[in-house]
Design a protein around this motif. Structure first.
Motif, PDB file in Angstrom:
ATOM      1  N   ASN A 297      11.483   4.645  -1.064  1.00 30.86           N
ATOM      2  CA  ASN A 297      12.066   3.356  -1.408  1.00 30.86           C
ATOM      3  C   ASN A 297      10.938   2.363  -1.650  1.00 30.86           C
ATOM      4  O   ASN A 297      10.152   2.044  -0.753  1.00 30.86           O
ATOM      5  CB  ASN A 297      12.952   2.888  -0.249  1.00 30.86           C
ATOM      6  CG  ASN A 297      13.663   1.580  -0.556  1.00 30.86           C
ATOM      7  OD1 ASN A 297      13.155   0.745  -1.294  1.00 30.86           O
ATOM      8  ND2 ASN A 297      14.835   1.423   0.027  1.00 30.86           N
ATOM      9  N   ILE A 298      10.852   1.866  -2.855  1.00 26.81           N
ATOM     10  CA  ILE A 298       9.752   0.989  -3.242  1.00 26.81           C
ATOM     11  C   ILE A 298       9.683  -0.254  -2.352  1.00 26.81           C
ATOM     12  O   ILE A 298       8.595  -0.766  -2.051  1.00 26.81           O
ATOM     13  CB  ILE A 298       9.899   0.621  -4.747  1.00 26.81           C
ATOM     14  CG1 ILE A 298       8.609   0.067  -5.310  1.00 26.81           C
ATOM     15  CG2 ILE A 298      11.043  -0.328  -4.998  1.00 26.81           C
ATOM     16  CD1 ILE A 298       8.628  -0.002  -6.839  1.00 26.81           C
ATOM     17  N   LEU A 299      10.832  -0.734  -1.888  1.00 26.23           N
ATOM     18  CA  LEU A 299      10.833  -1.927  -1.038  1.00 26.23           C
ATOM     19  C   LEU A 299      10.307  -1.615   0.348  1.00 26.23           C
ATOM     20  O   LEU A 299       9.595  -2.414   0.949  1.00 26.23           O
ATOM     21  CB  LEU A 299      12.247  -2.514  -0.929  1.00 26.23           C
ATOM     22  CG  LEU A 299      12.823  -3.049  -2.232  1.00 26.23           C
ATOM     23  CD1 LEU A 299      14.180  -3.686  -1.982  1.00 26.23           C
ATOM     24  CD2 LEU A 299      11.877  -4.060  -2.861  1.00 26.23           C
ATOM     25  N   GLU A 300      10.629  -0.421   0.844  1.00 29.37           N
ATOM     26  CA  GLU A 300      10.135  -0.083   2.163  1.00 29.37           C
ATOM     27  C   GLU A 300       8.619   0.141   2.138  1.00 29.37           C
ATOM     28  O   GLU A 300       7.908  -0.284   3.049  1.00 29.37           O
ATOM     29  CB  GLU A 300      10.844   1.156   2.720  1.00 29.37           C
ATOM     30  CG  GLU A 300      10.496   1.310   4.190  1.00 29.37           C
ATOM     31  CD  GLU A 300      11.116   2.526   4.834  1.00 29.37           C
ATOM     32  OE1 GLU A 300      12.181   2.968   4.397  1.00 29.37           O
ATOM     33  OE2 GLU A 300      10.492   3.022   5.794  1.00 29.37           O
ATOM     34  N   ALA A 301       8.129   0.784   1.088  1.00 33.25           N
ATOM     35  CA  ALA A 301       6.679   0.979   0.968  1.00 33.25           C
ATOM     36  C   ALA A 301       5.967  -0.373   0.937  1.00 33.25           C
ATOM     37  O   ALA A 301       4.955  -0.582   1.610  1.00 33.25           O
ATOM     38  CB  ALA A 301       6.366   1.782  -0.293  1.00 33.25           C
ATOM     39  N   SER A 302       6.532  -1.300   0.184  1.00 36.20           N
ATOM     40  CA  SER A 302       5.931  -2.629   0.074  1.00 36.20           C
ATOM     41  C   SER A 302       5.989  -3.358   1.406  1.00 36.20           C
ATOM     42  O   SER A 302       5.026  -3.997   1.831  1.00 36.20           O
ATOM     43  CB  SER A 302       6.676  -3.451  -0.976  1.00 36.20           C
ATOM     44  OG  SER A 302       6.762  -2.744  -2.180  1.00 36.20           O
ATOM     45  N   TYR A 303       7.123  -3.240   2.067  1.00 36.84           N
ATOM     46  CA  TYR A 303       7.322  -3.892   3.362  1.00 36.84           C
ATOM     47  C   TYR A 303       6.288  -3.401   4.381  1.00 36.84           C
ATOM     48  O   TYR A 303       5.654  -4.193   5.087  1.00 36.84           O
ATOM     49  CB  TYR A 303       8.767  -3.629   3.813  1.00 36.84           C
ATOM     50  CG  TYR A 303       8.960  -3.454   5.292  1.00 36.84           C
ATOM     51  CD1 TYR A 303       9.087  -4.565   6.128  1.00 36.84           C
ATOM     52  CD2 TYR A 303       9.024  -2.184   5.863  1.00 36.84           C
ATOM     53  CE1 TYR A 303       9.256  -4.399   7.502  1.00 36.84           C
ATOM     54  CE2 TYR A 303       9.191  -2.009   7.213  1.00 36.84           C
ATOM     55  CZ  TYR A 303       9.311  -3.119   8.031  1.00 36.84           C
ATOM     56  OH  TYR A 303       9.471  -2.962   9.379  1.00 36.84           O
ATOM     57  N   GLN A 304       6.067  -2.067   4.426  1.00 38.29           N
ATOM     58  CA  GLN A 304       5.076  -1.519   5.361  1.00 38.29           C
ATOM     59  C   GLN A 304       3.700  -2.136   5.117  1.00 38.29           C
ATOM     60  O   GLN A 304       2.999  -2.531   6.052  1.00 38.29           O
ATOM     61  CB  GLN A 304       4.929   0.006   5.173  1.00 38.29           C
ATOM     62  CG  GLN A 304       6.116   0.821   5.607  1.00 38.29           C
ATOM     63  CD  GLN A 304       5.934   2.303   5.217  1.00 38.29           C
ATOM     64  OE1 GLN A 304       4.894   2.702   4.700  1.00 38.29           O
ATOM     65  NE2 GLN A 304       6.956   3.112   5.467  1.00 38.29           N
ATOM     66  N   ALA A 305       3.329  -2.221   3.855  1.00 40.58           N
ATOM     67  CA  ALA A 305       1.998  -2.740   3.525  1.00 40.58           C
ATOM     68  C   ALA A 305       1.901  -4.234   3.813  1.00 40.58           C
ATOM     69  O   ALA A 305       0.880  -4.716   4.304  1.00 40.58           O
ATOM     70  CB  ALA A 305       1.671  -2.438   2.065  1.00 40.58           C
ATOM     71  N   VAL A 306       2.963  -4.979   3.549  1.00 40.21           N
ATOM     72  CA  VAL A 306       2.974  -6.425   3.823  1.00 40.21           C
ATOM     73  C   VAL A 306       2.864  -6.666   5.330  1.00 40.21           C
ATOM     74  O   VAL A 306       2.070  -7.500   5.791  1.00 40.21           O
ATOM     75  CB  VAL A 306       4.257  -7.084   3.241  1.00 40.21           C
ATOM     76  CG1 VAL A 306       4.451  -8.486   3.804  1.00 40.21           C
ATOM     77  CG2 VAL A 306       4.181  -7.120   1.717  1.00 40.21           C
ATOM     78  N   VAL A 307       3.635  -5.924   6.112  1.00 39.13           N
ATOM     79  CA  VAL A 307       3.621  -6.090   7.569  1.00 39.13           C
ATOM     80  C   VAL A 307       2.231  -5.770   8.127  1.00 39.13           C
ATOM     81  O   VAL A 307       1.677  -6.531   8.926  1.00 39.13           O
ATOM     82  CB  VAL A 307       4.709  -5.201   8.223  1.00 39.13           C
ATOM     83  CG1 VAL A 307       4.500  -5.112   9.722  1.00 39.13           C
ATOM     84  CG2 VAL A 307       6.095  -5.751   7.904  1.00 39.13           C
ATOM     85  N   GLU A 308       1.639  -4.666   7.674  1.00 39.42           N
ATOM     86  CA  GLU A 308       0.302  -4.323   8.181  1.00 39.42           C
ATOM     87  C   GLU A 308      -0.740  -5.340   7.720  1.00 39.42           C
ATOM     88  O   GLU A 308      -1.718  -5.586   8.423  1.00 39.42           O
ATOM     89  CB  GLU A 308      -0.101  -2.896   7.759  1.00 39.42           C
ATOM     90  CG  GLU A 308       0.696  -1.838   8.485  1.00 39.42           C
ATOM     91  CD  GLU A 308      -0.047  -0.503   8.662  1.00 39.42           C
ATOM     92  OE1 GLU A 308      -1.031  -0.258   7.952  1.00 39.42           O
ATOM     93  OE2 GLU A 308       0.383   0.276   9.542  1.00 39.42           O
ATOM     94  N   GLY A 309      -0.518  -5.917   6.554  1.00 37.39           N
ATOM     95  CA  GLY A 309      -1.439  -6.952   6.067  1.00 37.39           C
ATOM     96  C   GLY A 309      -1.448  -8.157   6.987  1.00 37.39           C
ATOM     97  O   GLY A 309      -2.504  -8.695   7.334  1.00 37.39           O
ATOM     98  N   LEU A 310      -0.256  -8.585   7.427  1.00 40.21           N
ATOM     99  CA  LEU A 310      -0.172  -9.710   8.369  1.00 40.21           C
ATOM    100  C   LEU A 310      -0.796  -9.328   9.709  1.00 40.21           C
ATOM    101  O   LEU A 310      -1.550 -10.093  10.310  1.00 40.21           O
ATOM    102  CB  LEU A 310       1.295 -10.124   8.568  1.00 40.21           C
ATOM    103  CG  LEU A 310       1.992 -10.753   7.346  1.00 40.21           C
ATOM    104  CD1 LEU A 310       3.482 -10.914   7.602  1.00 40.21           C
ATOM    105  CD2 LEU A 310       1.366 -12.106   7.009  1.00 40.21           C
ATOM    106  N   GLU A 311      -0.475  -8.117  10.162  1.00 38.21           N
ATOM    107  CA  GLU A 311      -0.990  -7.673  11.457  1.00 38.21           C
ATOM    108  C   GLU A 311      -2.512  -7.627  11.461  1.00 38.21           C
ATOM    109  O   GLU A 311      -3.171  -8.096  12.397  1.00 38.21           O
ATOM    110  CB  GLU A 311      -0.419  -6.283  11.783  1.00 38.21           C
ATOM    111  CG  GLU A 311      -0.872  -5.802  13.156  1.00 38.21           C
ATOM    112  CD  GLU A 311      -0.387  -4.396  13.493  1.00 38.21           C
ATOM    113  OE1 GLU A 311       0.533  -3.888  12.834  1.00 38.21           O
ATOM    114  OE2 GLU A 311      -0.963  -3.820  14.444  1.00 38.21           O
ATOM    115  N   TYR A 312      -3.088  -7.085  10.394  1.00 35.80           N
ATOM    116  CA  TYR A 312      -4.545  -6.952  10.359  1.00 35.80           C
ATOM    117  C   TYR A 312      -5.215  -8.331  10.290  1.00 35.80           C
ATOM    118  O   TYR A 312      -6.270  -8.543  10.883  1.00 35.80           O
ATOM    119  CB  TYR A 312      -4.980  -6.095   9.175  1.00 35.80           C
ATOM    120  CG  TYR A 312      -6.440  -5.732   9.223  1.00 35.80           C
ATOM    121  CD1 TYR A 312      -6.886  -4.704  10.044  1.00 35.80           C
ATOM    122  CD2 TYR A 312      -7.384  -6.442   8.482  1.00 35.80           C
ATOM    123  CE1 TYR A 312      -8.232  -4.379  10.121  1.00 35.80           C
ATOM    124  CE2 TYR A 312      -8.735  -6.123   8.549  1.00 35.80           C
ATOM    125  CZ  TYR A 312      -9.149  -5.090   9.368  1.00 35.80           C
ATOM    126  OH  TYR A 312     -10.482  -4.772   9.444  1.00 35.80           O
TER     127      TYR A 312
END
Lengths: 534, 534
Positions: free
Chosen positions: A505-520
């Motif tokens: 799911n393109i939205l879930e892939a994007s969501y994972q990367a966005v969330v890790e971006g904030l976390e990092y």
């Protein structure tokens, strides 16, 4: 004048100009800036950035480069000679390359009489004047000039006298380099060798070579020219270029340096060649060629039992060079040793000094291999790899936890508007937050909702920005159900970092990367300057 | 003995043996049979089918080939020499290649002293005996023998005397061809040239060449060997092979035949080279390399206005060979640099004869440039470009109209599940249809809902499939609000076409491309064979 050793060669990269002629490759100004700085680090002395007179985006590239200049390399704009029967000083194209504000410029002109009469529809004398005038004008404006002799080899074969006159016109006008171009890519190595020798006899020094791969000879032709006396080699990273591509610098450089003893870039820089190759392919969003010589993931891959034990006893029996010299590695299915050293090296780049005997080191490797087999890729997503390591080392701080999200998109064709609405549920310090936000796309809405939910707890999130977002469909033959990999680049004004997500799911892939971006980003804020030694 | 012209060369294809060493390539016996017959049609005289002694599947391949033999070509099994201190007649591997029932066999042996002592762990004399005995035994069984000298170039560089002794052992025992192998792929063309000449001086006739691409020199090395006297060239279709591949016959053949005047295959067979290349890539299920020299879809693609009008006036000015000679074709690429002549040329390939003075021609160009500045890209999306032209010419048939869509995605982190639901509203023939469907991503759900809504009106939609889907984020610096370009490739079993969509909303961009993909498929169905003349 600085004296240089006899075996010194000058590399000239045209990934950002000729390379972008490859079908399906297009780059933003930011992409070009990132690549230019990376090539600068790699030690390429000349980096052709584009044709500002033909493409306004290329003009902006040079403007932006002035804000953040290259350290060592010369950025070079590219342009044709003036048009027939005009004055060089009145030529808007030439004003555009002067405006680029560089020390060097490259001018290309016609070498082949047929192209002058049938293409430019002018006479042979006027073409010589066009070459001479243009170069003289640029010299008068303080520029140093490289002259690209277009269609050189075809032109020379048809009419060697005229072709030589064009080179002499360029040399007389003050061009410091005369670059012989095999524009159509049809020339074979023995012809290149002979013709470069012929030109060298004319006492025209400082010859360069620019080859195309239409006969699968671009690399061989570049080497043949160097062995016949050329001192500059033009090419592109990964051989990107129009039609079948340009001479692939990732093969040209190690051949010249490791096999023929020429000096092109530093030894340490050569050991970054594989990484630079993959960096460029990621930035231009093309899958790296796994079978590429020297830098491909399969270039030093060994199959078969006897073969593997032989290569382990004496690598020279089955490897033409040591893979480490170009930053690549031997890949043997049964041995994970090379993988482990890769993990340790990667850890070091994340500021983690991990010992190879640390019990977690092998576990990180296993986890990374598993994720990579699912389509994750950590080559360009160091931040996600750092998070993975922190987790394995049990020191990944949990700033927040996303419980779930919903995205809703609504397109009404008659109004031609699309609205995206995202709601997220996040828990922070034991509190559950529910937030909603709109955006002009589902990922933007999701990003906005997450920030809204978190900014009260972590005000520094207001300074974070999402600076790049790339999506690649893996296993494309499964159509819209295929796996998607999203790469998100984030920044905080001082640093940038990249995270990765993978899902069907393109939205879930994007969501994972966005969330890790904030976390990092939060990790950088709270653990800044802290070097982990484990 | 049949006399052959002096410029005759013998091709030896090893796609089915060395080619299958490529990582990620695996073939069934049926695949191998199909490829062997295709190579036979192409006029390749020797087709290496496998190593029956090492791989039982390869034994079966030769058995099945006896049921349905090749017409012209010799099928050849491959095997090593006998092991140290055994008798050739007792060697099961050699029995397996005799069982293949072919006229010719290929035996490979060690040329490099280091491989004999460190790899085989025997002495140099025994290796010579292994080569001689094996070939003598096969000759006594009525086989004609090709001898592959493994690691020839590395071995010769280290110990030329011993390397030459191995060749002489093979020749004395009755091998008819002595093939010099650059097994590690590290040799450069000038070395190949010199070493082949050295060997020719030894009055060893009938030399062959087998090169690998680890230095991106495989094709150049094969040509260098031929020019130095080799008469057999070994290689693979599309250059498939271990690590970086083998010499690519799709480049070797046209270079030898069209540029160097050697005779390899018939003229008509050469004109089937592109088709053969794509056939093999289809059978082995690897995407064809679009940028492959001679046979790639981009090999004769032209961008840029002046360039296109020049190539149409005189193809030789921008093409190194006539594409038709190898069965390829010129392709005009629509891109940012396009001029009117590109549009007209492109229209012709869509079956539209558009006059350059037609009032709509310039309008199409303007519209295309405007869309391209917004991020559309028609280079790879000819179907969308055709629809744009039909619209400008007021002959775009409206099969359906999408009124709107909604997409809903829901991720519940604790369950780690994501559901996507799409609803679409479409009008067909004045009727409004509302349909909903689920998918494992938002685009898959949208595609499913659209098909559901349309299939009752257009049953042929059931045969359409979405074959590829690519997403690229433009102006990445605007993060998740950046523009997205989606490319969708669709097919109907016979043809494939690509459409493009652009939006700041990734779902809308995908939706546009999916909708145009369905529309173009219907257009192909209803307007097949209809040539528009405007």
């Amino acid at each position: 004048m600085i004296t240089t050793p006899l075996n010194q060669l000058w590399l000239y990269d045209t990934t950002l100009r000729d390379g972008t002629q490859r079908e399906g490759l297009s780059v933003s100004i930011e992409d070009k800036l990132r690549i230019a700085h990376r090539l600068d680090e790699l030690g390429i002395p000349f980096i052709e950035g584009g044709w500002p007179g033909a493409n306004p985006k290329d003009g902006q590239f040079f403007q932006q480069l002035q804000q953040n200049p290259l350290k060592q390399a010369e950025a070079v704009p590219f342009c044709s000679t003036r048009r027939p029967h005009t004055k060089a000083a009145d030529e808007p194209m030439l004003q555009a390359i002067l405006a680029a504000g560089t020390r060097w410029v490259t001018i290309f002109g016609k070498s082949w009489d047929l192209h002058v009469t049938a293409g430019l529809k002018t006479n042979l004398e006027e073409n010589l004047a066009m070459i001479g005038d243009t170069i003289e004008y640029l010299r008068s404006q303080g520029r140093r000039v490289i002259y690209d002799a277009e269609h050189w080899f075809d032109g020379y074969k048809q009419n060697p006298d005229y072709a030589l006159q064009t080179l002499k016109a360029a040399a007389t006008a003050g061009a410091e380099w005369l670059v012989l171009c095999d524009t159509n890519g049809g020339t074979l190595a023995h012809e290149v060798s002979q013709i470069v020798k012929d030109v060298s006899c004319q006492e025209i020094h400082q010859i360069g070579i620019h080859t195309h791969n239409d006969s699968e000879m671009a690399v061989a032709n570049a080497l043949a020219a160097v062995m016949a006396g050329a001192k500059m080699v033009q090419g592109t990273i990964n051989g990107y270029g129009e039609r079948c591509g340009n001479a692939n610098l990732c093969s040209v450089i190690p051949n010249l340096q490791l096999k023929l003893g020429y000096s092109c870039i530093g030894e340490h820089q050569l050991s970054q060649l594989t990484e630079a190759s993959r960096f460029v392919s990621e930035v231009v969003n093309l899958a790296p060629d796994e079978h590429a010589p020297f830098v491909g993931i399969s270039a030093f891959a060994h199959k078969g039992g006897i073969h593997v034990s032989a290569v382990e006893r004496n690598p020279l029996t089955y490897e033409h060079i040591q893979p480490e010299l170009v930053g690549n590695q031997r890949r043997i299915v049964i041995s994970e040793q090379s993988g482990l050293s890769n993990v340790l090296a990667k850890a070091r780049t994340c500021g983690i000094e991990l010992d190879k005997d640390h019990p977690q080191a092998r576990q990180i490797l296993q986890r990374m291999k598993k994720l990579e087999s699912e389509g994750y890729q950590f080559e360009a997503a160091e931040a996600s790899f750092a998070l993975l390591m922190y987790e394995a080392l049990e020191c990944r701080q949990q700033f927040f936890k996303v419980q779930g999200f919903q995205v809703h998109c609504d397109l009404v064709e008659v109004e031609a508007t699309t609205n995206s609405l995202a709601t997220v549920k996040v828990s922070v310090n034991g509190k559950n937050i529910l937030e909603a936000a709109e955006g002009n796309g589902p990922v933007a809405a999701l990003d906005a909702a997450l920030r809204k939910a978190l900014v009260n707890f972590y005000p520094q999130i207001a300074d974070f920005e999402l600076t790049d977002y790339k999506v690649r469909i893996l296993n494309g033959n499964r159509g819209t159900s295929a796996k998607t990999r999203a790469l998100v680049e984030s920044g905080n004004g001082q640093q940038r970092w990249t995270t990765v997500g993978v899902s069907s799911n393109i939205l879930e892939a994007s969501y994972q990367a966005v969330v890790e971006g904030l976390e990092y980003g939060l990790l950088l804020h709270f653990q800044a300057e802290k070097l982990l030694k484990v």
